[in-house]
Design a protein around this motif. Sequence first.
Motif, PDB file in Angstrom:
ATOM      1  N   UNK A  47      -5.563  12.149  31.944  1.00  0.00           N
ATOM      2  CA  UNK A  47      -5.911  10.780  31.555  1.00  0.00           C
ATOM      3  C   UNK A  47      -7.344  10.443  31.958  1.00  0.00           C
ATOM      4  N   UNK A  48      -7.813  10.956  33.095  1.00  0.00           N
ATOM      5  CA  UNK A  48      -9.196  10.711  33.506  1.00  0.00           C
ATOM      6  C   UNK A  48     -10.172  11.359  32.529  1.00  0.00           C
ATOM      7  N   UNK A  49      -9.884  12.599  32.134  1.00  0.00           N
ATOM      8  CA  UNK A  49     -10.756  13.297  31.182  1.00  0.00           C
ATOM      9  C   UNK A  49     -10.741  12.597  29.829  1.00  0.00           C
ATOM     10  N   UNK A  50      -9.547  12.174  29.380  1.00  0.00           N
ATOM     11  CA  UNK A  50      -9.447  11.467  28.105  1.00  0.00           C
ATOM     12  C   UNK A  50     -10.187  10.134  28.156  1.00  0.00           C
ATOM     13  N   UNK A  51     -10.109   9.450  29.279  1.00  0.00           N
ATOM     14  CA  UNK A  51     -10.815   8.177  29.433  1.00  0.00           C
ATOM     15  C   UNK A  51     -12.326   8.384  29.354  1.00  0.00           C
ATOM     16  N   UNK A  52     -12.790   9.451  29.956  1.00  0.00           N
ATOM     17  CA  UNK A  52     -14.227   9.752  29.943  1.00  0.00           C
ATOM     18  C   UNK A  52     -14.709  10.093  28.533  1.00  0.00           C
ATOM     19  N   UNK A  53     -13.962  10.961  27.832  1.00  0.00           N
ATOM     20  CA  UNK A  53     -14.378  11.398  26.496  1.00  0.00           C
ATOM     21  C   UNK A  53     -14.301  10.260  25.474  1.00  0.00           C
ATOM     22  N   UNK A  54     -13.184   9.534  25.481  1.00  0.00           N
ATOM     23  CA  UNK A  54     -13.018   8.456  24.501  1.00  0.00           C
ATOM     24  C   UNK A  54     -13.952   7.286  24.791  1.00  0.00           C
ATOM     25  N   UNK A  55     -14.256   7.040  26.069  1.00  0.00           N
ATOM     26  CA  UNK A  55     -15.186   5.965  26.404  1.00  0.00           C
ATOM     27  C   UNK A  55     -16.573   6.221  25.865  1.00  0.00           C
ATOM     28  N   UNK A  56     -17.026   7.472  25.989  1.00  0.00           N
ATOM     29  CA  UNK A  56     -18.332   7.825  25.425  1.00  0.00           C
ATOM     30  C   UNK A  56     -18.271   7.754  23.901  1.00  0.00           C
ATOM     31  N   UNK A  57     -17.129   8.163  23.325  1.00  0.00           N
ATOM     32  CA  UNK A  57     -16.966   8.067  21.876  1.00  0.00           C
ATOM     33  C   UNK A  57     -17.082   6.641  21.377  1.00  0.00           C
ATOM     34  N   UNK A  58     -16.548   5.680  22.141  1.00  0.00           N
ATOM     35  CA  UNK A  58     -16.655   4.270  21.749  1.00  0.00           C
ATOM     36  C   UNK A  58     -18.116   3.824  21.647  1.00  0.00           C
ATOM     37  N   UNK A  59     -18.956   4.373  22.483  1.00  0.00           N
ATOM     38  CA  UNK A  59     -20.352   3.938  22.535  1.00  0.00           C
ATOM     39  C   UNK A  59     -21.203   4.517  21.420  1.00  0.00           C
ATOM     40  N   UNK A  60     -20.749   5.570  20.747  1.00  0.00           N
ATOM     41  CA  UNK A  60     -21.606   6.249  19.759  1.00  0.00           C
ATOM     42  C   UNK A  60     -21.090   6.152  18.335  1.00  0.00           C
ATOM     43  N   UNK A  61     -19.853   5.678  18.138  1.00  0.00           N
ATOM     44  CA  UNK A  61     -19.313   5.647  16.775  1.00  0.00           C
ATOM     45  C   UNK A  61     -20.068   4.639  15.916  1.00  0.00           C
ATOM     46  N   UNK A  62     -20.327   4.969  14.643  1.00  0.00           N
ATOM     47  CA  UNK A  62     -21.097   4.055  13.774  1.00  0.00           C
ATOM     48  C   UNK A  62     -20.234   3.111  12.943  1.00  0.00           C
ATOM     49  N   UNK A  63     -18.916   3.301  12.947  1.00  0.00           N
ATOM     50  CA  UNK A  63     -18.041   2.486  12.109  1.00  0.00           C
ATOM     51  C   UNK A  63     -17.016   1.744  12.963  1.00  0.00           C
ATOM     52  N   UNK A  64     -16.664   0.546  12.519  1.00  0.00           N
ATOM     53  CA  UNK A  64     -15.706  -0.248  13.289  1.00  0.00           C
ATOM     54  C   UNK A  64     -14.321   0.393  13.330  1.00  0.00           C
TER      55      UNK A  64
END
Length: 549
Positions: free
Chosen positions: A227-244
């Motif tokens: 869960x810690x690794x998933x939180x880290x990866x998905x959190x960074x993904x939230x910051x870079x995605x170009x679509x809502x």
Amino acid sequence: MTSLSGRCIVRTSVLHISHENLVDSKREEAFDLVRRYGDTPRPYQSPKKVDKRLRALESRRLIAPTVSRLPVHAEVNGKQVLNGKEDVGENADEEVDAVQEAIGNLGRWQIYVCLAISLVKFPIAWHQLAIVFMAPHQDYNCTSPAGVQTPDHCAANVSGVLADCTKWEYDRSTFTETIISQWNLVCSRTHYANIQQSVLMFGVLLGNIIFGNLADRYGRKMPLMVSVILQLASGIGCAVVPWFPALLLMKFFSALATGGTMVTSYVICMEIVGTQWRAAITVLYQIPFSLGHMSLAGLAFLFRHWRHLQIAITLPSVILLSYWYIVPESPRWLLAFGKQRAACKILQKGANINKIKNKDIPEMVRQHCLHQNSKRSHLDHKASFLDLFRTPNMRIKSLSIFFNWIVCGMGLFGMSQYIGQVGGNIFVNFTVSGAIQIPGNFVAWWAMNKLGRKITLICSNSIAGIAGLLLVVVSNDIEWLRLILVCTAIVGMSVSFTTVYLFSGELFPTVVRNIGVGTSSMCARIGSISAPFVVSLVSYGLLMTLLCS
């Protein structure tokens, strides 16, 4: 036990049920089952009457069938008697808790581990409350098409024809970019911001369920690390995605991870401390969440672009990767799954740090496992969700607790989100609302011990409800008073949340306690999922705060 006029008087609260009848062989278990399921006996009853009541429970499949007459402890002239025979085996049925015996109730080792695990509460608070700064109230004006704008700035009168606006100019004096300004979540698209927060809370709900099951099957430590690794990866993904839509997907995965860290970290803490310290640890465990609440305002003040803020609340999770070396596997889980050698190794390390010597830990572990095996029965697999509603007494208790959890989830997260619309400095308001929760936690601890769970729950809910109702009548111009009322409601809801958590664990019978508390937590997520939409009703002049009462 009571002796009266030289006669044998049997007290039902000290019944001792054989292993074939109940999972828990403690003396209070039979009386607990009878009382909890609505068949409350009188203080003193004969074994025959108690046996009759327990057999009534068997017919409802609430306890396992009896295979022999119930052995009943009584006291005759000051002596322990078991069905007419003196109880000479003083420690025959005493439960051997290898974990507490080996490492003590609370020592330096438990404190170190709990402090390390408490760090996970910071990102939990950040990810759940970040919407306050990522999608705040933001003024805007219609820029296209040019014309006379309607009061809501969603349409413009162009040559006598009313046309919907397609472009807007936003007030960027406080935040340079938000989710709202990034994707124009205004007018007909206003509800999309609420959907984002509801998706997050729904992900937390599923994360609790999924990682809770994984923690039961594969241990506490591995799901925590995943869960810690998933939180880290998905959190960074939230910051870079170009679509809502992609943001919604990443937020969902981030919420799954948040739910996973919540359930696994708490369980590890509860399973390494003694029973008499669990209530205190539960209360103190909320303090890092309040500190995370406060620090989020500081991060938002430094990072005014929502993408930068998203990265700022995600990168600290890198520190949590050290849990692989710091946080041990739960020794109770290891013992439950027969991994005695690994359990002995962890318990020996804890005993050394706690400076507990002269303990034969392997022998204690062996005795613990023998005792647990002797308690196993087919009842372990018979408890179900329907048991929460099988009797009138349990139905009333279950529905009341579930409703309370819904109110807590809706009230706490709804008020936390609403504080961004109170007026004044949003950073100061948010910091104050988090800071006052810390003394609120200690008030909850004192009140539960002094006044009891029920009175504390009633008072905290009433305070939050009254504060919410007063918000309806207080003018928007009196910002300081509205801030006080919102903070009071938040404190009331936080005290209520802490109280109802402990109260639920004590109210549900042993055989359905996990199911009851798990279902209660789901109800809280249902409330938090609806909270953003409830808060949005304020823009329509509706009485949003009524729901806090």
